[in-house]
Design an enzyme around this catalytic site. Sequence first.
Site, PDB file in Angstrom:
ATOM      1  N   ARG A  38       9.326  -7.132  10.829  1.00  0.00           N
ATOM      2  CA  ARG A  38       7.947  -6.868  10.371  1.00  0.00           C
ATOM      3  C   ARG A  38       6.909  -7.397  11.353  1.00  0.00           C
ATOM      4  O   ARG A  38       5.848  -7.875  10.939  1.00  0.00           O
ATOM      5  CB  ARG A  38       7.690  -7.477   8.988  1.00  0.00           C
ATOM      6  CG  ARG A  38       8.626  -6.999   7.902  1.00  0.00           C
ATOM      7  CD  ARG A  38       8.122  -5.697   7.307  1.00  0.00           C
ATOM      8  NE  ARG A  38       8.907  -5.319   6.156  1.00  0.00           N
ATOM      9  CZ  ARG A  38       8.432  -5.211   4.930  1.00  0.00           C
ATOM     10  NH1 ARG A  38       7.175  -5.446   4.695  1.00  0.00           N
ATOM     11  NH2 ARG A  38       9.210  -4.839   3.962  1.00  0.00           N
ATOM     12  N   ARG A  42       0.929  -6.597   7.911  1.00  0.00           N
ATOM     13  CA  ARG A  42      -0.343  -7.049   7.328  1.00  0.00           C
ATOM     14  C   ARG A  42      -0.846  -8.397   7.817  1.00  0.00           C
ATOM     15  O   ARG A  42      -2.010  -8.723   7.611  1.00  0.00           O
ATOM     16  CB  ARG A  42      -0.221  -7.072   5.797  1.00  0.00           C
ATOM     17  CG  ARG A  42      -0.259  -5.685   5.196  1.00  0.00           C
ATOM     18  CD  ARG A  42       0.279  -5.689   3.793  1.00  0.00           C
ATOM     19  NE  ARG A  42       1.689  -6.053   3.805  1.00  0.00           N
ATOM     20  CZ  ARG A  42       2.446  -6.171   2.720  1.00  0.00           C
ATOM     21  NH1 ARG A  42       1.916  -5.984   1.538  1.00  0.00           N
ATOM     22  NH2 ARG A  42       3.717  -6.480   2.819  1.00  0.00           N
ATOM     23  N   ARG A  51      -4.634   0.390   8.747  1.00  0.00           N
ATOM     24  CA  ARG A  51      -4.142   0.695   7.387  1.00  0.00           C
ATOM     25  C   ARG A  51      -5.276   1.181   6.485  1.00  0.00           C
ATOM     26  O   ARG A  51      -5.080   2.083   5.660  1.00  0.00           O
ATOM     27  CB  ARG A  51      -3.486  -0.577   6.805  1.00  0.00           C
ATOM     28  CG  ARG A  51      -3.009  -0.472   5.368  1.00  0.00           C
ATOM     29  CD  ARG A  51      -1.769   0.382   5.269  1.00  0.00           C
ATOM     30  NE  ARG A  51      -1.333   0.539   3.890  1.00  0.00           N
ATOM     31  CZ  ARG A  51      -1.799   1.447   3.043  1.00  0.00           C
ATOM     32  NH1 ARG A  51      -2.750   2.294   3.422  1.00  0.00           N
ATOM     33  NH2 ARG A  51      -1.333   1.522   1.813  1.00  0.00           N
ATOM     34  N   ASP A  88       9.654   2.868   7.519  1.00  0.00           N
ATOM     35  CA  ASP A  88      10.091   2.062   6.369  1.00  0.00           C
ATOM     36  C   ASP A  88      11.528   2.415   6.024  1.00  0.00           C
ATOM     37  O   ASP A  88      12.032   3.466   6.438  1.00  0.00           O
ATOM     38  CB  ASP A  88       9.187   2.305   5.157  1.00  0.00           C
ATOM     39  CG  ASP A  88       9.346   1.180   4.151  1.00  0.00           C
ATOM     40  OD1 ASP A  88       8.797   0.087   4.383  1.00  0.00           O
ATOM     41  OD2 ASP A  88      10.056   1.368   3.150  1.00  0.00           O
ATOM     42  N   TYR A 165      16.720   0.697  -4.562  1.00  0.00           N
ATOM     43  CA  TYR A 165      15.385   1.200  -4.894  1.00  0.00           C
ATOM     44  C   TYR A 165      15.468   2.546  -5.612  1.00  0.00           C
ATOM     45  O   TYR A 165      14.675   2.831  -6.508  1.00  0.00           O
ATOM     46  CB  TYR A 165      14.522   1.320  -3.622  1.00  0.00           C
ATOM     47  CG  TYR A 165      14.126  -0.031  -3.076  1.00  0.00           C
ATOM     48  CD1 TYR A 165      13.024  -0.717  -3.582  1.00  0.00           C
ATOM     49  CD2 TYR A 165      14.857  -0.654  -2.071  1.00  0.00           C
ATOM     50  CE1 TYR A 165      12.662  -1.971  -3.097  1.00  0.00           C
ATOM     51  CE2 TYR A 165      14.508  -1.903  -1.579  1.00  0.00           C
ATOM     52  CZ  TYR A 165      13.410  -2.558  -2.099  1.00  0.00           C
ATOM     53  OH  TYR A 165      13.058  -3.796  -1.635  1.00  0.00           O
TER      54      TYR A 165
END
Length: 365
Positions: A38, A42, A51, A88, A165
């Site tokens: 990552r 963010r 973003r 992702d 998921y």
Amino acid sequence: MSRTPHDSALVNRTLQNDRLMRVMRGESVETPPIWLMRQAGRYLPEYREIRSQFKDFMSLCRSSDATTELACQPLRRFDLDAAIVFSDILTIADSLDLGLSFLPGRGPVIANPLTSPGDVAALPFSECLPKLEYVFTAVRSLRAALGNRLPIIGFTGSPWTQACYMIEGSSQAHFHQAKAFAYTHPVAMGELIERLSEISAEYLYQQYCAGADILFVIDTWGCVLSDTLFSMYSAEALTMIGAMLQKRGVQAPILFYGKSLTQKRIDGLKACPLLRGIGLDWTVDIGSLQKSNPGMVFQGNIDPILLHAGPEATQQHTFNLLNQVDIHQGYIASCGHGILPQTPLESVHALIDTVKNHANLTSQQ
Ligand code: CP3
């Protein structure tokens, strides 16, 4: 049209910074390569700026201008030894029309999760690859932007982690529904893992043809499985992926990431052709795993929460960890999971500087 590795002049490319590739080939280096899970994300103000221009996360992933810029952002700030494609692990789930969205504060949410063997049988695997072309475009675009400066890490979620998921429908602490599905419907679960292994192998193959040098399989949720289920859903699925890639002439090394890995689990993973490296979280003893697995490269082991304690603590603990690791066996410096959004940038600098200066500092002692 997708290329084959034989068409690509970029395979076996000479990289200006090949520290990571040398380690993956088993060569000894003085200073370990470093990249961060990552590393684009963010915690970077410039990520948040880009973003904010996209209303949803998947639209961002579909813009190759944006993904290329985002993958390059951490490279401008930090002296990193690899780029990772910006994408992702849920792109395949998205291409199977399960209704994926990323909701602010909640993370990924799947509108139509799998609840029965019939749902698994109905998944449109034969139609999903063309819908993933934007990911291969992102790899090509990143390669064009980087030239031969750095290696590119392509990635996929492991079949089990993707299945978690797809069944659970959102991030959960223990993935109880996914495990209950495995125990209640073992045949359908076996089928799902096999289909996901096939498509994940194809997905990595296309990233390789597009310019990825290392193929990273991220098994974040293998840690919730019993040894028996880990062997079936994490280790055998990885082996299937490695065998498919090898059969198609892929020469890139595979790097696998798992949490709370034990020697028994690592023994199961070793059956995978092309597997050269294993990413560890911070809960395991990297020194003893290195001793028990000569020839295997290990990555990570630094707790991402350490960085929250600031640059001094980051420097001190990272220095201590480097002293416990056999750098010449092959170590890739990285955190044991993704960098968190609140991570101070000074701590990231401290981490990287400590890794880059460790050889000098220890030779002075
Ligand atoms: O530099 C990089 O590594 C960027 C590429 C990348 C992302 N996600 C971008 C992303 C990678 C390699 C991932 C992996 C990923 N995605 C994993 C495996 C690693 C892990 O953290 O366990 C998982 C489980 C996911 C699924 C996912 N994607 C979740 C749970 C979330 C939301 C919460 C979170 O942890 O960020 C995402 C969204 C996501 N993927 C973001 C980014 C930068 C944030 C989205 C935003 O800005 O709104």
